[in-house]
Write an enzyme that holds these catalytic residues in place. Structure first.
Site, short mmCIF file in Angstrom:
data_model
loop_
_atom_site.label_atom_id
_atom_site.label_comp_id
_atom_site.label_asym_id
_atom_site.label_seq_id
_atom_site.Cartn_x
_atom_site.Cartn_y
_atom_site.Cartn_z
N ASP A 1 0.83 -1.21 0.00
CA ASP A 1 0.00 0.00 0.00
C ASP A 1 0.87 1.26 0.00
O ASP A 1 1.99 1.25 0.51
CB ASP A 1 -0.92 -0.02 1.23
CG ASP A 1 -2.08 0.95 1.10
OD1 ASP A 1 -2.37 1.39 -0.04
OD2 ASP A 1 -2.69 1.27 2.13
N GLY A 2 0.31 2.32 -0.57
CA GLY A 2 0.99 3.62 -0.52
C GLY A 2 1.50 4.13 -1.86
O GLY A 2 2.18 5.16 -1.91
N HIS B 1 2.09 3.28 -9.05
CA HIS B 1 1.91 1.85 -9.32
C HIS B 1 3.07 1.33 -10.15
O HIS B 1 3.60 0.24 -9.89
CB HIS B 1 0.59 1.59 -10.05
CG HIS B 1 -0.62 1.98 -9.26
ND1 HIS B 1 -0.76 1.68 -7.92
CD2 HIS B 1 -1.75 2.66 -9.61
CE1 HIS B 1 -1.92 2.15 -7.49
NE2 HIS B 1 -2.53 2.76 -8.49
N SER C 1 -10.75 -7.05 -4.34
CA SER C 1 -12.07 -7.08 -4.98
C SER C 1 -12.76 -5.72 -4.86
O SER C 1 -13.69 -5.43 -5.60
CB SER C 1 -12.92 -8.20 -4.37
OG SER C 1 -12.81 -8.23 -2.97
N LEU D 1 10.85 -20.81 -4.50
CA LEU D 1 9.85 -19.93 -3.89
C LEU D 1 8.50 -20.01 -4.60
O LEU D 1 8.45 -20.06 -5.83
CB LEU D 1 10.36 -18.47 -3.98
CG LEU D 1 9.39 -17.39 -3.50
CD1 LEU D 1 9.30 -17.38 -1.98
CD2 LEU D 1 9.82 -16.01 -4.02
C1 IPE Z 1 -5.36 -2.83 -0.11
O1 IPE Z 1 -5.04 -1.49 -0.30
C2 IPE Z 1 -5.33 -3.55 -1.42
C3 IPE Z 1 -4.02 -3.70 -2.04
C4 IPE Z 1 -2.88 -3.36 -1.55
C5 IPE Z 1 -4.02 -4.34 -3.31
P1 IPE Z 1 -6.17 -0.36 -0.41
O2 IPE Z 1 -5.45 0.92 -0.54
O3 IPE Z 1 -7.13 -0.71 -1.48
O4 IPE Z 1 -6.90 -0.49 1.00
P2 IPE Z 1 -7.89 0.53 1.72
O5 IPE Z 1 -8.97 0.83 0.75
O6 IPE Z 1 -7.11 1.75 2.09
O7 IPE Z 1 -8.36 -0.20 2.94
C1 IPE Z 2 -1.69 0.15 -3.29
O1 IPE Z 2 -1.45 1.51 -3.34
C2 IPE Z 2 -1.90 -0.43 -4.67
C3 IPE Z 2 -3.28 -0.89 -4.93
C4 IPE Z 2 -4.26 -0.88 -4.08
C5 IPE Z 2 -3.54 -1.40 -6.26
P1 IPE Z 2 -2.65 2.57 -3.32
O2 IPE Z 2 -3.02 2.86 -4.73
O3 IPE Z 2 -3.75 2.12 -2.46
O4 IPE Z 2 -1.91 3.83 -2.69
P2 IPE Z 2 -2.54 4.88 -1.67
O5 IPE Z 2 -3.05 4.12 -0.50
O6 IPE Z 2 -3.63 5.58 -2.39
O7 IPE Z 2 -1.38 5.76 -1.32
MG MG Z 3 -4.15 2.37 -0.49
#
Ligand code: IPE
Ligand code: IPE
Ligand code: MG
Length: 249
Positions: free
Chosen positions: A25-26, A42, A71, A136
């Site tokens: 995430d992030g 991404h 999902s 792995l």
């Molecule tokens: C969780 O991240 C899904 C993935 C990393 C693929 P999100 O960014 O979608 O999660 P929420 O919506 O902040 O909980």
């Molecule tokens: C995680 O990063 C990747 C996916 C959920 C596909 P985010 O796109 O959720 O990044 P933030 O949370 O908005 O920074």
């Molecule tokens: Mg996110």
């Protein structure tokens, strides 16, 4: 100052987790910090995926499960979703040969029926190519939801066992990743402290490690810190601390 990677070298690999799941995430916030569109984050995140796979191999982990697309992520703007799909296609095309050469077995988990026929075929080919590899296991969770996983496992159990009482063991048998080592550690980058419908059932006794590092900045040293933290935890599985200690001796 010694790095986490150096410290890890002094620790017996037997104490390392066998199966690590990562909620990557992030990406969006990382891009925003640099006034770039979210999709830039991404794309940058792919390098962190490579680093995580490398790290997992070098440290003898058995399974690495990466949460790539939930999902719920379909609810994002259409343009972001389509960039994510293209990226998934591109990475599959570009990386699978190398993964195969490195004896990595690729598994994609989730409800794949929502993906384009082309992407489904790419996934199938990649899984087939790497099926015999015994290094792995790299599991990629795409259009994955922990609730979906439990429901599909219950439905399969109902279909296979003609009774109307379903047991935990039967559900477990049909869950994604059931053939692999159980989940030991979940890492979530990006500062949030939630599971976001990742491996719900499988997380029953996993350890959690949360870090503020944004996914595109996550490299081997960050992974090493998570492992160092893990090896210092006492996993009690309901027992007392003394019971766990005594069982070791
Ligand atoms: C969780 O991240 C899904 C993935 C990393 C693929 P999100 O960014 O979608 O999660 P929420 O919506 O902040 O909980
Ligand atoms: C995680 O990063 C990747 C996916 C959920 C596909 P985010 O796109 O959720 O990044 P933030 O949370 O908005 O920074
Ligand atoms: Mg996110």
């Amino acid at each position: 100052m010694t790095t986490a990677l150096e410290q890890l070298q002094k620790i017996s690999p037997e104490t390392f987790p066998r199966h690590v799941g990562i909620i990557m995430d992030g990406n969006g916030r990382w891009a925003k910090q640099q006034n770039k569109p979210r999709t830039f984050g991404h794309k940058a995140g792919v390098e962190s995926v490579r680093a995580a796979v490398r790290f997992a191999q070098q440290h003898g982990l058995q399974v690495l499960t990466l949460f790539a697309f939930s999902s719920e992520n379909w609810k994002r703007p259409e343009q972001e979703v389509s960039v994510l799909m293209e990226l998934f296609m591109l990475v599959l095309s570009k990386e699978v040969k190398r993964l195969n050469k490195n004896n990595v077995r690729l598994k994609v988990i989730g409800d794949l029926s929502r993906f384009s026929a082309r992407l489904q075929k790419k996934i199938q080919d990649a899984e087939l190519l790497t099926e015999q590899n015994d290094g792995l296991v790299l599991a990629v969770a795409a259009n994955y939801g922990g609730k979906w996983d439990i429901v599909q496992a219950v439905n399969q159990s109902l279909a296979n066992h003609q009774n109307n009482q379903i047991t935990e063991a039967q559900i477990e048998e049909h869950l994604s990743l059931s053939e692999f080592a159980s989940l030991d550690l979940i890492i979530r980058t990006g500062g949030e402290q939630r599971i976001s419908n990742f491996l719900l059932w499988q997380a029953a006794y996993a350890e959690f490690y949360f870090t503020d590092d944004l996914w595109p900045n996550f490299r081997e040293e960050n992974f090493a810190k998570a492992l160092l933290c893990f090896v210092n935890r006492q996993r009690r599985f309901g027992l007392t601390g003394d019971q766990v200690e005594n069982a070791k001796n």
